[in-house]
Structures are given as C-alpha cells and as structure tokens.
Design an enzyme around this catalytic site. Structure first.
Site, mmCIF file in Angstrom:
data_model
loop_
_atom_site.group_PDB
_atom_site.id
_atom_site.type_symbol
_atom_site.label_atom_id
_atom_site.label_comp_id
_atom_site.label_asym_id
_atom_site.label_seq_id
_atom_site.Cartn_x
_atom_site.Cartn_y
_atom_site.Cartn_z
ATOM 1 N N THR A 1 0.126 1.695 -0.431
ATOM 2 C CA THR A 1 0.506 2.078 -1.803
ATOM 3 C C THR A 1 0.175 0.965 -2.796
ATOM 4 O O THR A 1 0.589 1.032 -3.951
ATOM 5 C CB THR A 1 2.014 2.406 -1.869
ATOM 6 O OG1 THR A 1 2.737 1.343 -1.230
ATOM 7 C CG2 THR A 1 2.328 3.720 -1.187
ATOM 8 N N ALA A 2 -0.552 -0.062 -2.348
ATOM 9 C CA ALA A 2 -0.864 -1.200 -3.225
ATOM 10 C C ALA A 2 -2.363 -1.218 -3.563
ATOM 11 O O ALA A 2 -2.884 -0.244 -4.096
ATOM 12 C CB ALA A 2 -0.373 -2.486 -2.559
ATOM 13 N N ASP B 1 7.991 -6.473 -5.548
ATOM 14 C CA ASP B 1 7.409 -6.342 -4.213
ATOM 15 C C ASP B 1 6.652 -7.610 -3.823
ATOM 16 O O ASP B 1 6.597 -7.980 -2.656
ATOM 17 C CB ASP B 1 6.480 -5.130 -4.151
ATOM 18 C CG ASP B 1 7.264 -3.829 -4.118
ATOM 19 O OD1 ASP B 1 8.449 -3.869 -3.733
ATOM 20 O OD2 ASP B 1 6.705 -2.780 -4.474
ATOM 21 N N GLY B 2 6.059 -8.267 -4.820
ATOM 22 C CA GLY B 2 5.326 -9.513 -4.559
ATOM 23 C C GLY B 2 6.248 -10.563 -3.945
ATOM 24 O O GLY B 2 5.855 -11.283 -3.030
ATOM 25 N N HIS C 1 -20.680 -9.636 -6.798
ATOM 26 C CA HIS C 1 -21.616 -10.269 -5.866
ATOM 27 C C HIS C 1 -21.503 -9.539 -4.547
ATOM 28 O O HIS C 1 -20.405 -9.448 -3.980
ATOM 29 C CB HIS C 1 -21.290 -11.757 -5.667
ATOM 30 C CG HIS C 1 -22.104 -12.629 -6.536
ATOM 31 N ND1 HIS C 1 -23.052 -13.504 -6.058
ATOM 32 C CD2 HIS C 1 -22.142 -12.726 -7.872
ATOM 33 C CE1 HIS C 1 -23.626 -14.109 -7.076
ATOM 34 N NE2 HIS C 1 -23.084 -13.657 -8.189
ATOM 35 N N ASN D 1 0.817 -6.439 3.359
ATOM 36 C CA ASN D 1 0.088 -5.349 2.684
ATOM 37 C C ASN D 1 -1.328 -5.178 3.229
ATOM 38 O O ASN D 1 -1.684 -4.129 3.718
ATOM 39 C CB ASN D 1 -0.058 -5.647 1.188
ATOM 40 C CG ASN D 1 1.095 -5.114 0.365
ATOM 41 O OD1 ASN D 1 1.919 -4.360 0.856
ATOM 42 N ND2 ASN D 1 1.144 -5.514 -0.905
HETATM 43 P P1 NAP Z 1 0.539 -8.984 -8.639
HETATM 44 O O1 NAP Z 1 -0.929 -8.965 -8.831
HETATM 45 O O2 NAP Z 1 1.405 -9.831 -9.491
HETATM 46 O O3 NAP Z 1 1.132 -7.496 -8.733
HETATM 47 C C1 NAP Z 1 0.603 -6.441 -8.012
HETATM 48 C C2 NAP Z 1 1.383 -5.154 -8.204
HETATM 49 O O4 NAP Z 1 1.368 -4.468 -6.938
HETATM 50 C C3 NAP Z 1 2.846 -5.299 -8.610
HETATM 51 O O5 NAP Z 1 3.157 -4.266 -9.514
HETATM 52 C C4 NAP Z 1 3.587 -5.118 -7.314
HETATM 53 O O6 NAP Z 1 4.879 -4.589 -7.489
HETATM 54 C C5 NAP Z 1 2.713 -4.086 -6.626
HETATM 55 N N1 NAP Z 1 2.845 -4.044 -5.173
HETATM 56 C C6 NAP Z 1 2.858 -5.077 -4.304
HETATM 57 N N2 NAP Z 1 3.007 -4.619 -3.047
HETATM 58 C C7 NAP Z 1 3.100 -3.262 -3.134
HETATM 59 C C8 NAP Z 1 3.255 -2.222 -2.171
HETATM 60 N N3 NAP Z 1 3.337 -2.471 -0.874
HETATM 61 N N4 NAP Z 1 3.262 -0.942 -2.624
HETATM 62 C C9 NAP Z 1 3.161 -0.656 -3.931
HETATM 63 N N5 NAP Z 1 3.015 -1.596 -4.898
HETATM 64 C C10 NAP Z 1 2.981 -2.890 -4.489
HETATM 65 O O7 NAP Z 1 0.770 -9.430 -7.098
HETATM 66 P P2 NAP Z 1 2.038 -9.390 -6.193
HETATM 67 O O8 NAP Z 1 3.209 -8.771 -6.890
HETATM 68 O O9 NAP Z 1 2.213 -10.722 -5.600
HETATM 69 O O10 NAP Z 1 1.558 -8.388 -5.036
HETATM 70 C C11 NAP Z 1 0.407 -8.650 -4.270
HETATM 71 C C12 NAP Z 1 -0.220 -7.334 -3.953
HETATM 72 O O11 NAP Z 1 -0.691 -6.772 -5.155
HETATM 73 C C13 NAP Z 1 -1.444 -7.397 -3.071
HETATM 74 O O12 NAP Z 1 -1.081 -7.379 -1.711
HETATM 75 C C14 NAP Z 1 -2.210 -6.158 -3.480
HETATM 76 O O13 NAP Z 1 -1.953 -5.070 -2.629
HETATM 77 C C15 NAP Z 1 -1.655 -5.799 -4.839
HETATM 78 N N6 NAP Z 1 -2.716 -5.807 -5.831
HETATM 79 C C16 NAP Z 1 -3.115 -4.592 -6.337
HETATM 80 C C17 NAP Z 1 -4.164 -4.523 -7.233
HETATM 81 C C18 NAP Z 1 -4.590 -3.196 -7.742
HETATM 82 O O14 NAP Z 1 -3.878 -2.207 -7.490
HETATM 83 N N7 NAP Z 1 -5.719 -3.093 -8.422
HETATM 84 C C19 NAP Z 1 -4.811 -5.687 -7.648
HETATM 85 C C20 NAP Z 1 -4.370 -6.891 -7.125
HETATM 86 C C21 NAP Z 1 -3.324 -6.934 -6.206
HETATM 87 P P3 NAP Z 1 6.103 -5.408 -8.150
HETATM 88 O O15 NAP Z 1 5.872 -5.339 -9.618
HETATM 89 O O16 NAP Z 1 7.313 -4.650 -7.707
HETATM 90 O O17 NAP Z 1 6.039 -6.794 -7.625
#
Ligand code: NAP
Length: 293
Positions: free
Chosen positions: A188-189, A73-74, A158, A147
């Site tokens: 969902t993220a 998704d990223g 902080h 997202n």
């Molecule tokens: P990452 O930190 O490498 O991975 C974040 C995870 O979030 C991955 O498992 C990704 O899925 C999943 N994800 C991303 N968009 C999603 C969506 N719309 N619905 C459900 N799951 C989703 O970062 P990244 O892959 O570049 O994604 C960035 C996003 O990660 C940010 O926009 C933020 O929403 C999310 N994030 C979540 C947390 C948390 O839940 N605590 C922390 C940091 C960031 P894939 O494995 O399929 O790529």
C-alpha cells in the site's frame, strides 16, 4: 487479573509537539495503570520529568513486552526494523498522514490501551525482507525492510540493467529505472504508486514491480515469499546504483554486484484493537465506496 504487558516502551517522532502531547498522555495513563514505562531517548529528551526512564530502541526491544509507536507509518517502519528482532509486541498511534500501520487515533489511545492491557486485542504477524549486497562472493552490506527493497540508480531517468533470478532460475533481464520488491505491508506504499497490486497482510508473497521498464510487456510479478530472489547487476558501465530499504537506508551497489533478497526470520508482532479491520482502513484511506445498505 495479571496484566499481559508490564514493561511498556514509547517511541515517537522527536521534536514534534503533537507526538509529544500523546507521549505525555500515554506516560501518565500507563504509570497510573501500574506499568513500568520507558521512553525512547530521542523523545524523552524533550521532557522535563526526571522520573522518566529513557532507553534507546534496542534496549526498548530487549526490556519491553510492548512498544507503542506514536507518529506516522514512517516512524513505525524505523522502529519495526529494530523491534522485530525481539519478542516485543508493537502498536501504532497515528500522528502522521495516512496511518496504515499506525491505525489508532490519538484521541482513542487511552481507551484502546486499557482494552489491550486487559488482553482485548488481536495480533498480526508481518514479515520483513532481508537484503544483502554481494561482491566477489563476499557480503558487503546488509539491512532489512518492512515495506520494500528498491534497486535503483542514484540519478533520475538513468536506465540500469540487471537480471532477476528466483531460486537460482533465470526469470528475466530488464532495462529500467529499477525494481521494487515489496512485502504485503509495503504493497500500500511505494509499490501501490507504481501500479502494483495490493496484497492483504496475511499473504506469504513478495511483489516484483519494474520501475519505468523500457518494454511494453512488463507486469508486476507476485512470488512465494519463501523464494530466494537474486538480482545480478550488469557489468556494463552504468550510473551509480543502490538498494534502498523502506526509503530509509541505502546500500551502495556496484556493476557486477548481486543483490540477494529473502524473507527475514524475524516477524513484526503488530497489535490491533479487537474491532480492527484491515479492509476498513483500506476503504477509508483509498476512498472506496461504503456499504450501500
Ligand atoms: P515519506 O517519504 O516521508 O512518506 C511516505 C508516505 O508513505 C507517508 O505518507 C507514509 O505514511 C506512507 N507510508 C509508509 N508506509 C506505508 C505503508 N506500508 N502503507 C501505506 N502508506 C505508507 O517516508 P516515510 O514516512 O519514512 O515512509 C517510507 C515509505 O514511503 C517507503 O517505504 C515507501 O514505500 C514510501 N514512499 C512512497 C512513495 C510514493 O508513493 N510515490 C515515494 C517515496 C516513498 P505516514 O504519513 O503515516 O507516515
């Protein structure tokens, strides 16, 4: 029968062997189907094939009717922030962990793509957020988010202080780690992990979710996505701040700055196979109970 999509781009995780394998399969399959195929430069670099036409993401958006994103998704988020500016449809093949946006299994990619080329698919429009940082009545930085946009401190634990306005009406002030402003796609993220509600993708809504607020009375607030959101950062000396789009791009924010967020005029045109069900993806990913009978 005329094909709906003739010029097809492929985007993927660079230097990732599984992605590379799927990109090769897709390139061969689509060329056999008579499509003009272009591969994003970063991915094409690994290929030995001289016949491959490599373009950057903006050029793919300009030239292609359809772009296939292979990865997690990223990868979709990064591609979508650019491709939504063009009249390009986007479809995701999953090579990550979760796959809410990249919902097609790599083993099914040829079968799904042959359906798509015959016009058998559904299209969903996902909206993005437009984020601006204003300082002394000037726009200092801008970006977009599929997202979420997150106002936060650059240090862990902080507290930051800000006011929230919706359509110029004061809503609340807050002392917290920050604020997550999420689209239905992003619900969902990060927002989900923070206790936010899941918003189905067709909703025209944005969720405001405080991050560790220093108060017992805070709740997520879901507002009309056509609202103009404005965060006014306190003038008091506090830690360095930023507003981060999709966890990928951070715009610096100083004391006294305003962060303005509104719905972007661009929509992501996301293609799914005919039998796609959002609830089936949700059920599988969140381990919800399946049908009883
Ligand atoms: P990452 O930190 O490498 O991975 C974040 C995870 O979030 C991955 O498992 C990704 O899925 C999943 N994800 C991303 N968009 C999603 C969506 N719309 N619905 C459900 N799951 C989703 O970062 P990244 O892959 O570049 O994604 C960035 C996003 O990660 C940010 O926009 C933020 O929403 C999310 N994030 C979540 C947390 C948390 O839940 N605590 C922390 C940091 C960031 P894939 O494995 O399929 O790529």
């Amino acid at each position: 029968m005329a094909k709906i999509f003739n010029k097809i781009g492929i985007v993927g995780k660079a230097n990732h062997p599984e992605t590379q394998q799927t990109v090769e399969v897709l390139h061969r399959f689509l060329t056999e189907q008579g499509c003009e195929v272009y591969i994003e430069q970063r991915v094409a670099i690994n290929e030995q094939n001289n016949a491959i036409k490599a373009l950057n993401l903006v050029e793919l958006g300009e030239f292609c009717d359809l772009v296939i994103v292979v990865g997690g998704d990223g990868n979709m988020l990064g591609a979508a922030r650019v491709l939504s500016r063009f009249d390009t449809a986007v479809i995701g093949i999953n090579r990550g962990n979760l796959g809410f946006l990249t919902d097609i299994h790599p083993d099914a990619c040829e079968a799904v793509l042959s359906q798509v080329l015959k016009g058998e698919f559904s299209t969903e429009e996902r909206f993005l957020l437009e984020v601006e940082v204003h300082r002394h009545d000037q726009v200092k930085a801008t970006n977009s988010a599929v997202n979420e946009a997150v106002l936060h401190s650059d240090k862990v634990a902080h507290m930051i202080e800000f006011e929230v306005y919706i359509n110029d009406k004061f809503v609340f002030s807050q002392r917290a780690d920050g604020l997550i402003m999420s689209t239905p796609t992003g619900s969902t993220a990060y927002s989900l992990s923070g206790g936010g509600p899941i918003l189905t993708p067709n909703l025209n809504a944005i969720c405001l979710l405080p991050m560790f607020p220093h108060s017992l009375a805070n709740r997520p607030l879901v507002v009309d996505a056509n609202s103009d959101l404005r965060l006014v950062v306190s003038n008091k000396a506090q830690a360095q701040l930023g507003v981060t789009c999709d966890g990928h791009v951070t715009l610096p924010v100083l004391q006294g700055d305003e962060v303005r967020i509104k719905k972007s005029p661009h929509l992501l045109k996301l293609i799914h196979p005919k039998d796609y069900s959002y609830f089936s993806v949700l059920r599988r990913k969140l381990n919800w109970g399946s049908k009883l009978y």
